[in-house]
Design an enzyme around this catalytic site. Sequence first.
Site, mmCIF file in Angstrom:
data_model
loop_
_atom_site.group_PDB
_atom_site.id
_atom_site.type_symbol
_atom_site.label_atom_id
_atom_site.label_comp_id
_atom_site.label_asym_id
_atom_site.label_seq_id
_atom_site.Cartn_x
_atom_site.Cartn_y
_atom_site.Cartn_z
ATOM 1 N N SER A 137 0.793 -1.224 0.000
ATOM 2 C CA SER A 137 0.000 0.000 0.000
ATOM 3 C C SER A 137 0.829 1.281 0.000
ATOM 4 C CB SER A 137 -0.914 0.018 1.235
ATOM 5 O OG SER A 137 -0.120 -0.031 2.427
ATOM 6 N N SER A 161 3.483 -4.374 2.482
ATOM 7 C CA SER A 161 3.116 -3.066 1.939
ATOM 8 C C SER A 161 4.269 -2.123 1.668
ATOM 9 C CB SER A 161 2.110 -2.371 2.873
ATOM 10 O OG SER A 161 0.865 -3.008 2.821
#
Length: 500
Positions: A137, A161
Amino acid sequence: MLGMSIREVSQALRDGRVSATELCRKCINQIQRTLYLNAFITITEETAMEQAQRTDNRLRTGKPLGYVPPFNATVVQKLLDQGAVLVGKTNLDEFAMGAGSTDGVFGPVRNPWSYTSLYREQSTEDPDSDWAITGGSSGGSAAAVASLSSFLALGSDTGGSTRNPGSLCGVVALKPTYSLLSRHGLIPLVNSMDVPGIMTRSVHDAATVLRILQGRDERDSTTVQAPSTPPSLPEHFDIRDICVGIPKEYHAPGLSKDTLAQWSRVADMFEQAGARVQEVSLPHTQHSIVCYHVLCCCEVASNMACFDGLEYGHCSKVDSSTDAMYATTRHEGFNSVVRRRILSGNYFLLKSNYKRYFVKAQQMRRLIAEDFKNVFRSGIDVLLTPTTLSDAARYSDFIQEDNQTRSAQEDVFTQPVNMAGLPAVTVPTALSHRGLPIGLQLIGQTLQDWKLLTVAQWMEQKVNFPIIHLHGESNERELNRSVSQKTRASNKYIHNLNKE
């Protein structure tokens, strides 16, 4: 200057060959030139220049900065205390839930390597629609480092992430041992797996940042005392003392030919240099995706409960009843990805489902962690694996699938590490036939982050990954104009929040 390492630029600052304000201005200018990447949601130009001026004053007088902001995450404060300059806040998936940095409220992040001549030569479509994703992310952080807009960036790593976008953007991304870095100030996703991640352009730089950030924090009870380490990574290292494990279960469906080729090439490189390379087994890896999904959703449901519009977060204007206000607030305040995980987590935690899902997932997590322990007990020093299944997907292709499917696919090699609390680092190794980076992951033993980085630096020196050269500015002005409007809007929004 912007292509230098942290070590090189630090020396240049100490020698007086460049000033902090001059360097900061170059970074700000580079951010402005690469707005089309949508890596930053806020550019703190005024704050950055003030911090840079204080750094110049400190360098001239030799006195510490002494700057203490009202509240910062521990990892941010430690960097500021050492004279780091904050140039901006980077873009990411909402609440760090995503695998592509395509689900943020500020729009998707574009991979800098999409704007290199090599990628453009392979592309047959419109440059504005044929760009590649950064991975998620923490895609904005990876894009900022890869585009030479910053020398380092932080992210959060819950299931990959930072390593995922690090691999796809061609930067080094370190996920330290769980508890080595403080999580104070980090918005929690999965408390038992979250770790602040470090992104830099070299392994040595990642080690430099790790030394600054590691150690106990009285505001985070999970932190531990950092082990004693040398002042810096060794310039020369005898790899013949190392045993490298190749997990056979990581030959996963969907692994691209390019990634497999690089995995084999680097494994051969270790072996030819005298390291022992042997196949190992992590038998419960096949269950890790489902296990991670259950545990992630359960903790998300718990952590997101505070964003009810009364205690924290957005508050809906609907006030016909408390239940209606809660429902509307959370529908308006969370995107579909976050809402889906909250609903799934609440389902798994129902009294009738708790033992069937949550308890079994915790038991499987223990078995996954034991697999790693057994491998390391057998004499393996580090594990060499892919980081992602392939190079970065085109945005137009990536958004065709739902986020849950994408996350499961992209985190297949990374999330077992988080469940076991181990350190891992992804190192860029080569470009694919499409001109996009391919990274490989090294996994180490608990609290042996320094040893892991020592091996990673040896690997980095051997693979000789190329330096990025962004394409000319054709088509970039229009993109910059569009993204700049979003940036100004987000800056105004945050400014109004601060005034309130």
